[in-house]
Design a protein around this motif. Structure first.
Motif, PDB file in Angstrom:
ATOM      1  N   GLU A 110      10.803  -7.199  13.537  1.00 29.34           N
ATOM      2  CA  GLU A 110      11.087  -6.379  12.359  1.00 29.34           C
ATOM      3  C   GLU A 110      11.805  -7.191  11.294  1.00 29.34           C
ATOM      4  O   GLU A 110      11.561  -7.027  10.102  1.00 29.34           O
ATOM      5  CB  GLU A 110      11.916  -5.164  12.754  1.00 29.34           C
ATOM      6  N   ASP A 111      12.715  -8.071  11.713  1.00 23.97           N
ATOM      7  CA  ASP A 111      13.463  -8.887  10.762  1.00 23.97           C
ATOM      8  C   ASP A 111      12.600  -9.940  10.087  1.00 23.97           C
ATOM      9  O   ASP A 111      12.851 -10.326   8.955  1.00 23.97           O
ATOM     10  CB  ASP A 111      14.644  -9.573  11.452  1.00 23.97           C
ATOM     11  N   THR A 112      11.581 -10.436  10.779  1.00 19.77           N
ATOM     12  CA  THR A 112      10.770 -11.525  10.223  1.00 19.77           C
ATOM     13  C   THR A 112       9.495 -11.031   9.558  1.00 19.77           C
ATOM     14  O   THR A 112       8.772 -11.803   8.947  1.00 19.77           O
ATOM     15  CB  THR A 112      10.389 -12.541  11.316  1.00 19.77           C
ATOM     16  N   THR A 113       9.202  -9.747   9.648  1.00 21.07           N
ATOM     17  CA  THR A 113       8.008  -9.211   9.011  1.00 21.07           C
ATOM     18  C   THR A 113       8.284  -9.025   7.524  1.00 21.07           C
ATOM     19  O   THR A 113       9.282  -8.447   7.141  1.00 21.07           O
ATOM     20  CB  THR A 113       7.611  -7.853   9.632  1.00 21.07           C
ATOM     21  N   GLU A 114       7.377  -9.526   6.690  1.00 18.91           N
ATOM     22  CA  GLU A 114       7.542  -9.387   5.242  1.00 18.91           C
ATOM     23  C   GLU A 114       7.013  -8.030   4.809  1.00 18.91           C
ATOM     24  O   GLU A 114       5.864  -7.684   5.051  1.00 18.91           O
ATOM     25  CB  GLU A 114       6.779 -10.481   4.503  1.00 18.91           C
ATOM     26  N   VAL A 115       7.865  -7.271   4.161  1.00 17.98           N
ATOM     27  CA  VAL A 115       7.474  -5.974   3.635  1.00 17.98           C
ATOM     28  C   VAL A 115       7.288  -6.130   2.129  1.00 17.98           C
ATOM     29  O   VAL A 115       8.171  -6.631   1.437  1.00 17.98           O
ATOM     30  CB  VAL A 115       8.562  -4.907   3.935  1.00 17.98           C
ATOM     31  N   ILE A 116       6.133  -5.720   1.624  1.00 21.30           N
ATOM     32  CA  ILE A 116       5.859  -5.840   0.197  1.00 21.30           C
ATOM     33  C   ILE A 116       6.564  -4.699  -0.531  1.00 21.30           C
ATOM     34  O   ILE A 116       6.289  -3.535  -0.267  1.00 21.30           O
ATOM     35  CB  ILE A 116       4.350  -5.791  -0.086  1.00 21.30           C
ATOM     36  N   PRO A 117       7.474  -5.036  -1.442  1.00 20.99           N
ATOM     37  CA  PRO A 117       8.138  -3.978  -2.211  1.00 20.99           C
ATOM     38  C   PRO A 117       7.127  -3.205  -3.044  1.00 20.99           C
ATOM     39  O   PRO A 117       6.078  -3.721  -3.418  1.00 20.99           O
ATOM     40  CB  PRO A 117       9.105  -4.742  -3.102  1.00 20.99           C
ATOM     41  N   SER A 118       7.445  -1.972  -3.336  1.00 20.77           N
ATOM     42  CA  SER A 118       6.499  -1.115  -4.040  1.00 20.77           C
ATOM     43  C   SER A 118       6.148  -1.667  -5.420  1.00 20.77           C
ATOM     44  O   SER A 118       5.009  -1.559  -5.853  1.00 20.77           O
ATOM     45  CB  SER A 118       7.050   0.305  -4.160  1.00 20.77           C
ATOM     46  N   ALA A 119       7.095  -2.277  -6.124  1.00 19.94           N
ATOM     47  CA  ALA A 119       6.800  -2.827  -7.447  1.00 19.94           C
ATOM     48  C   ALA A 119       5.785  -3.961  -7.348  1.00 19.94           C
ATOM     49  O   ALA A 119       4.866  -4.054  -8.165  1.00 19.94           O
ATOM     50  CB  ALA A 119       8.076  -3.323  -8.112  1.00 19.94           C
ATOM     51  N   ARG A 120       5.937  -4.794  -6.347  1.00 17.98           N
ATOM     52  CA  ARG A 120       4.983  -5.907  -6.167  1.00 17.98           C
ATOM     53  C   ARG A 120       3.612  -5.373  -5.779  1.00 17.98           C
ATOM     54  O   ARG A 120       2.587  -5.850  -6.254  1.00 17.98           O
ATOM     55  CB  ARG A 120       5.513  -6.860  -5.107  1.00 17.98           C
ATOM     56  N   TYR A 121       3.590  -4.378  -4.921  1.00 23.27           N
ATOM     57  CA  TYR A 121       2.328  -3.754  -4.517  1.00 23.27           C
ATOM     58  C   TYR A 121       1.625  -3.147  -5.725  1.00 23.27           C
ATOM     59  O   TYR A 121       0.423  -3.333  -5.904  1.00 23.27           O
ATOM     60  CB  TYR A 121       2.597  -2.680  -3.462  1.00 23.27           C
ATOM     61  N   LEU A 122       2.369  -2.433  -6.561  1.00 22.40           N
ATOM     62  CA  LEU A 122       1.764  -1.825  -7.748  1.00 22.40           C
ATOM     63  C   LEU A 122       1.240  -2.886  -8.708  1.00 22.40           C
ATOM     64  O   LEU A 122       0.163  -2.724  -9.289  1.00 22.40           O
ATOM     65  CB  LEU A 122       2.772  -0.918  -8.456  1.00 22.40           C
ATOM     66  N   ALA A 123       1.972  -3.968  -8.871  1.00 25.84           N
ATOM     67  CA  ALA A 123       1.504  -5.043  -9.752  1.00 25.84           C
ATOM     68  C   ALA A 123       0.196  -5.628  -9.237  1.00 25.84           C
ATOM     69  O   ALA A 123      -0.727  -5.896 -10.016  1.00 25.84           O
ATOM     70  CB  ALA A 123       2.567  -6.135  -9.865  1.00 25.84           C
ATOM     71  N   GLN A 124       0.081  -5.805  -7.922  1.00 33.28           N
ATOM     72  CA  GLN A 124      -1.157  -6.322  -7.348  1.00 33.28           C
ATOM     73  C   GLN A 124      -2.293  -5.320  -7.513  1.00 33.28           C
ATOM     74  O   GLN A 124      -3.428  -5.703  -7.817  1.00 33.28           O
ATOM     75  CB  GLN A 124      -0.957  -6.648  -5.874  1.00 33.28           C
ATOM     76  N   LEU A 125      -1.993  -4.056  -7.351  1.00 34.81           N
ATOM     77  CA  LEU A 125      -3.000  -3.017  -7.519  1.00 34.81           C
ATOM     78  C   LEU A 125      -3.485  -2.972  -8.967  1.00 34.81           C
ATOM     79  O   LEU A 125      -4.687  -2.940  -9.229  1.00 34.81           O
ATOM     80  CB  LEU A 125      -2.437  -1.655  -7.110  1.00 34.81           C
TER      81      LEU A 125
END
Length: 84
Positions: free
Chosen positions: A14-29
């Protein structure tokens, strides 16, 4: 002891898994939908980027102090194809 090791492994995962923040996800979308690469290093009043949606790349360079928000929005929407 086995259960404790599994718990520790799960915490490490859980500590090493990268979670994409919502702002970054929206920018990619937005990039996938609009096909615009934004220039984030531009001055705050400039809207800069490159639109890759047509046959050739089209630069975007708009001074937001000289145009209304409606104009800017309409212009950016006009870059997107309407035939689905």
């Amino acid at each position: 002891m086995e259960a404790e090791m599994q718990q520790m492994q799960q915490e490490v995962n859980e500590d090493t898994t990268e979670v994409i923040p919502s702002a970054r996800y929206l920018a990619q979308l937005y990039h996938k939908v609009t096909k615009i690469d934004w220039d984030y290093s531009a001055e705050p009043t400039l809207i800069k980027g490159i639109h890759y949606g047509g046959d050739i790349a089209q630069p975007i360079n708009i001074d937001s102090t000289k145009h209304s928000k409606s104009f800017i929005c309409d212009y950016l929407w006009s870059l997107l194809p309407t035939d689905w």
